[in-house]
Motif scaffolding. Sequence first.
Motif, mmCIF file in Angstrom:
data_model
loop_
_atom_site.group_PDB
_atom_site.id
_atom_site.type_symbol
_atom_site.label_atom_id
_atom_site.label_comp_id
_atom_site.label_asym_id
_atom_site.label_seq_id
_atom_site.Cartn_x
_atom_site.Cartn_y
_atom_site.Cartn_z
ATOM 1 N N GLN A 194 24.196 73.376 50.750
ATOM 2 C CA GLN A 194 24.213 72.572 49.520
ATOM 3 C C GLN A 194 24.994 73.310 48.430
ATOM 4 O OE1 GLN A 194 20.512 71.695 47.412
ATOM 5 N NE2 GLN A 194 21.300 69.651 46.946
ATOM 6 N N GLU A 197 24.039 76.993 49.291
ATOM 7 C CA GLU A 197 22.774 77.491 49.822
ATOM 8 C C GLU A 197 22.618 77.010 51.258
ATOM 9 O OE1 GLU A 197 19.194 76.381 47.693
ATOM 10 O OE2 GLU A 197 17.923 77.541 49.074
ATOM 11 N N ARG A 222 17.858 73.377 59.497
ATOM 12 C CA ARG A 222 17.404 72.143 60.117
ATOM 13 C C ARG A 222 17.240 72.390 61.595
ATOM 14 N NH1 ARG A 222 17.326 71.596 55.587
ATOM 15 N NH2 ARG A 222 18.069 69.973 54.183
ATOM 16 N N ASN A 259 17.891 81.834 52.132
ATOM 17 C CA ASN A 259 16.452 81.934 51.842
ATOM 18 C C ASN A 259 15.806 82.995 52.722
ATOM 19 O OD1 ASN A 259 15.809 79.614 49.889
ATOM 20 N ND2 ASN A 259 17.053 78.624 51.486
ATOM 21 N N ASP A 274 13.537 82.192 43.591
ATOM 22 C CA ASP A 274 13.526 80.761 43.917
ATOM 23 C C ASP A 274 12.241 80.103 43.417
ATOM 24 O OD1 ASP A 274 14.406 78.411 45.085
ATOM 25 O OD2 ASP A 274 14.577 79.251 47.098
ATOM 26 N N ASP A 275 12.318 78.790 43.204
ATOM 27 C CA ASP A 275 11.137 77.983 42.825
ATOM 28 C C ASP A 275 10.476 78.538 41.568
ATOM 29 O OD1 ASP A 275 11.792 76.754 45.183
ATOM 30 O OD2 ASP A 275 10.026 77.400 46.292
ATOM 31 N N ARG A 282 12.605 72.406 40.996
ATOM 32 C CA ARG A 282 12.899 70.979 40.861
ATOM 33 C C ARG A 282 11.803 70.202 40.133
ATOM 34 N NH1 ARG A 282 12.244 66.507 44.290
ATOM 35 N NH2 ARG A 282 11.058 67.653 45.844
ATOM 36 N N GLU A 294 17.406 73.528 39.933
ATOM 37 C CA GLU A 294 17.327 72.893 41.254
ATOM 38 C C GLU A 294 17.006 71.407 41.113
ATOM 39 O OE1 GLU A 294 15.620 75.505 44.602
ATOM 40 O OE2 GLU A 294 14.049 75.458 43.098
ATOM 41 N N GLU A 353 19.282 65.332 39.789
ATOM 42 C CA GLU A 353 19.590 64.056 40.451
ATOM 43 C C GLU A 353 20.286 63.060 39.542
ATOM 44 O OE1 GLU A 353 16.083 62.454 42.301
ATOM 45 O OE2 GLU A 353 15.995 64.063 43.793
ATOM 46 N N TYR A 362 21.091 66.516 44.274
ATOM 47 C CA TYR A 362 21.695 65.345 44.902
ATOM 48 C C TYR A 362 22.731 64.683 43.995
ATOM 49 C CZ TYR A 362 17.824 65.567 48.314
ATOM 50 O OH TYR A 362 16.926 65.943 49.274
HETATM 51 P P1 C2E Z 1 14.467 75.721 48.467
HETATM 52 O O1 C2E Z 1 15.027 77.023 48.881
HETATM 53 O O2 C2E Z 1 13.909 75.611 47.100
HETATM 54 O O3 C2E Z 1 15.644 74.667 48.711
HETATM 55 C C1 C2E Z 1 15.844 73.528 47.937
HETATM 56 C C2 C2E Z 1 15.284 72.296 48.599
HETATM 57 O O4 C2E Z 1 15.405 71.198 47.698
HETATM 58 C C3 C2E Z 1 16.022 71.876 49.875
HETATM 59 O O5 C2E Z 1 15.096 71.211 50.719
HETATM 60 C C4 C2E Z 1 17.017 70.846 49.309
HETATM 61 O O6 C2E Z 1 17.479 69.942 50.293
HETATM 62 C C5 C2E Z 1 16.155 70.159 48.301
HETATM 63 N N1 C2E Z 1 16.945 69.526 47.241
HETATM 64 C C6 C2E Z 1 18.091 69.957 46.696
HETATM 65 N N2 C2E Z 1 18.525 69.125 45.726
HETATM 66 C C7 C2E Z 1 17.607 68.124 45.667
HETATM 67 C C8 C2E Z 1 17.503 66.942 44.854
HETATM 68 O O7 C2E Z 1 18.331 66.645 44.004
HETATM 69 N N3 C2E Z 1 16.422 66.144 45.072
HETATM 70 C C9 C2E Z 1 15.485 66.450 46.016
HETATM 71 N N4 C2E Z 1 14.464 65.611 46.177
HETATM 72 N N5 C2E Z 1 15.555 67.561 46.794
HETATM 73 C C10 C2E Z 1 16.610 68.381 46.619
HETATM 74 P P2 C2E Z 1 14.991 71.569 52.256
HETATM 75 O O8 C2E Z 1 16.335 71.794 52.856
HETATM 76 O O9 C2E Z 1 14.086 70.563 52.878
HETATM 77 O O10 C2E Z 1 14.264 72.987 52.226
HETATM 78 C C11 C2E Z 1 12.948 73.103 51.751
HETATM 79 C C12 C2E Z 1 12.546 74.547 51.652
HETATM 80 O O11 C2E Z 1 12.474 75.135 52.954
HETATM 81 C C13 C2E Z 1 13.512 75.425 50.879
HETATM 82 O O12 C2E Z 1 13.303 75.262 49.484
HETATM 83 C C14 C2E Z 1 13.136 76.794 51.381
HETATM 84 O O13 C2E Z 1 11.994 77.265 50.706
HETATM 85 C C15 C2E Z 1 12.768 76.507 52.827
HETATM 86 N N6 C2E Z 1 13.908 76.861 53.691
HETATM 87 C C16 C2E Z 1 15.017 76.156 53.995
HETATM 88 N N7 C2E Z 1 15.842 76.847 54.815
HETATM 89 C C17 C2E Z 1 15.238 78.039 55.021
HETATM 90 C C18 C2E Z 1 15.591 79.217 55.774
HETATM 91 O O14 C2E Z 1 16.665 79.319 56.398
HETATM 92 N N8 C2E Z 1 14.691 80.255 55.762
HETATM 93 C C19 C2E Z 1 13.523 80.189 55.043
HETATM 94 N N9 C2E Z 1 12.694 81.264 55.072
HETATM 95 N N10 C2E Z 1 13.170 79.115 54.327
HETATM 96 C C20 C2E Z 1 14.015 78.047 54.300
#
Ligand code: C2E
Length: 287
Positions: free
Chosen positions: A52, A66, A70, A125, A187-188, A211, A244, A247, A266
Amino acid sequence: NADAAMYHAKSAGRNNFQFFDPKMNEAALERLGIEHALRLALGRDEFRLHYQPVIDVRSGRVSSVEALIRWQHPERGLVGPGMFIAVAEETGLIQPIGDWVIWNAARQLAEFRAAGIADVRMAINISAIQMRNSDLSVLASGIMEAYSLRPGDLIFEITESVAMEHPDETIRVLDRLRGMGVKVALDDFGTGYSSLAYLRMFALDKLKLDRSFVVEIGQDVDGQVICDATIGLARNLGLTLVAEGVETEAQLEYLKARGCELVQGYYFSRPLPAGQVVDFIRSRNGG
Ligand code: C2E
Ligand code: MG
Ligand code: MG
Ligand code: MG
């Protein structure tokens, strides 16, 4: 015992079959199933990374991407990290999966460089267990050497709650990473009860405003206050703020007007496969 439970459940009527807590059994079974499937997925190379873009609000250019994992499941299709990262963490599988992520994100960045994309960084991450179990700085230097990357090319993202769980350990790990030039983002931010005293001691480059606060812009005054306060906090600590989950144009304009430098969401782009994110980067950064 089961008979007694059955008796209770029957005598108390149909609704009380919840007495057995079938949901709990289901969850346990599901967890075992997921663990087994995750092991297979590693062996079968079913994980994918999407990327992203993170946008510099002043120039409109892509500053970094980032990497987000998946799972290309043979029957269920593309499964998001929310469905399996927690199980991977509980079972220790996050270690090999996390290593896979770091190596593949770095390899992808090397491919971006080879394709002429010179200035975009890769954010990765990092989970709690990776912070604790592996020597991240050794891994990072091995990877940079293998792919001829510079330390500043990589941004490691750790969540605020993980950083705060073992703050003294976090200080040590981040000092080592910072010492080699790897960038670090918290993060977060806003969801994890940071102690401001610790925040100052962490060797950070960026704060990522969660977010859940960005969503409140134009909706809820309290949420907006947290956005404003975090922008001020980042500025005063000399950190770059990334918002983060942007939208809408209204959210973007609000953040921009208050001096937030980087946004992700997004509104600009969803996470994309490598080929598509290259097109996106070219359309914004030229080349
Ligand atoms: P994160 O690191 O805070 O990543 C941001 C999440 O917010 C991602 O969800 C992204 O798709 C989503 N997002 C970004 N922009 C928007 C938006 O405008 N609206 C909405 N509704 N969502 C948005 P994703 O890809 O489902 O990942 C969720 C979490 O899973 C990540 O939060 C991270 O904590 C974890 N994650 C993802 N990939 C990895 C990885 O490779 N390793 C680890 N340890 N954790 C991961
Ligand atoms: Mg992240
Ligand atoms: Mg986040
Ligand atoms: Mg988040």
